[in-house]
Design a protein around this motif. Sequence first.
Motif, PDB file in Angstrom:
ATOM      1  N   ARG A 168       0.835  -1.207   0.000  1.00  0.00           N
ATOM      2  CA  ARG A 168       0.000   0.000   0.000  1.00  0.00           C
ATOM      3  C   ARG A 168       0.870   1.259   0.000  1.00  0.00           C
ATOM      4  NH1 ARG A 168      -5.236   0.085   1.715  1.00  0.00           N
ATOM      5  NH2 ARG A 168      -4.859  -1.912   2.735  1.00  0.00           N
ATOM      6  N   TRP A 169       1.982   1.226   0.753  1.00  0.00           N
ATOM      7  CA  TRP A 169       2.875   2.382   0.786  1.00  0.00           C
ATOM      8  C   TRP A 169       3.602   2.581  -0.540  1.00  0.00           C
ATOM      9  CZ3 TRP A 169       2.542   6.469   3.502  1.00  0.00           C
ATOM     10  CH2 TRP A 169       1.921   6.424   4.746  1.00  0.00           C
ATOM     11  N   PHE A 170       3.871   1.496  -1.263  1.00  0.00           N
ATOM     12  CA  PHE A 170       4.423   1.647  -2.608  1.00  0.00           C
ATOM     13  C   PHE A 170       3.439   2.414  -3.491  1.00  0.00           C
ATOM     14  CE2 PHE A 170       7.687  -1.814  -2.175  1.00  0.00           C
ATOM     15  CZ  PHE A 170       8.757  -1.100  -2.718  1.00  0.00           C
ATOM     16  N   VAL A 171       2.162   2.058  -3.427  1.00  0.00           N
ATOM     17  CA  VAL A 171       1.143   2.716  -4.244  1.00  0.00           C
ATOM     18  C   VAL A 171       0.972   4.173  -3.818  1.00  0.00           C
ATOM     19  CG1 VAL A 171      -1.317   2.715  -4.842  1.00  0.00           C
ATOM     20  CG2 VAL A 171      -0.040   0.560  -4.799  1.00  0.00           C
ATOM     21  N   ILE A 172       0.920   4.415  -2.514  1.00  0.00           N
ATOM     22  CA  ILE A 172       0.770   5.792  -2.015  1.00  0.00           C
ATOM     23  C   ILE A 172       1.959   6.649  -2.432  1.00  0.00           C
ATOM     24  CG2 ILE A 172       0.745   7.188   0.101  1.00  0.00           C
ATOM     25  CD1 ILE A 172      -0.955   4.883   1.356  1.00  0.00           C
ATOM     26  N   SER A 173       3.176   6.103  -2.300  1.00  0.00           N
ATOM     27  CA  SER A 173       4.359   6.881  -2.701  1.00  0.00           C
ATOM     28  C   SER A 173       4.343   7.132  -4.200  1.00  0.00           C
ATOM     29  CB  SER A 173       5.647   6.180  -2.275  1.00  0.00           C
ATOM     30  OG  SER A 173       5.852   4.987  -2.995  1.00  0.00           O
ATOM     31  N   ALA A 174       3.875   6.160  -4.992  1.00  0.00           N
ATOM     32  CA  ALA A 174       3.788   6.351  -6.447  1.00  0.00           C
ATOM     33  C   ALA A 174       2.866   7.509  -6.790  1.00  0.00           C
ATOM     34  CB  ALA A 174       3.301   5.063  -7.115  1.00  0.00           C
TER      35      ALA A 174
END
Length: 157
Positions: A6-12
Amino acid sequence: MDRFARWFVISALGYLLIGGALGTWMVHVPDTRGSYRWPHLHLMVLGFVVMMIFGVAYHVLPRFSGNVLWSQKLGWVHFVAAQLGLLGMIGSWVMHAQSAFAEGSAWVTVLTASSDLEYLGMWLFVVNIAMSLRHKPKPAWLPPAPAAVGQPQGVAR
């Protein structure tokens, strides 16, 4: 969805907005186009596209194969390495663009170390996904194994 995915998606999504703002600024201030081309490119490609792929792949690929993710801890290490690597590269190019570092100065060392960290993160991703896909579970719809030779089926052992 795993927290690190989820943090990968949010950072993206954050990198998309920052890269888009930088690109828009570069259009409005033409003198910056050459200086900020590399930070803009990496924010959009590594920051948005690749981080989004990492997040979605971590969520989808193990599930499509019927497995769980091989290592949550490795996923978090990958997230930290990818973020620090990208931010280090962006920071070094911005400092260089603002002439804070002379040619061949510390910014090159920061850029090199950051790109190495980013590449390490890519390897961590490959290992984690490959190990997650390695073992296939037995599908639930397969019939039970036949009884031992010479023993009739349905007889208690």
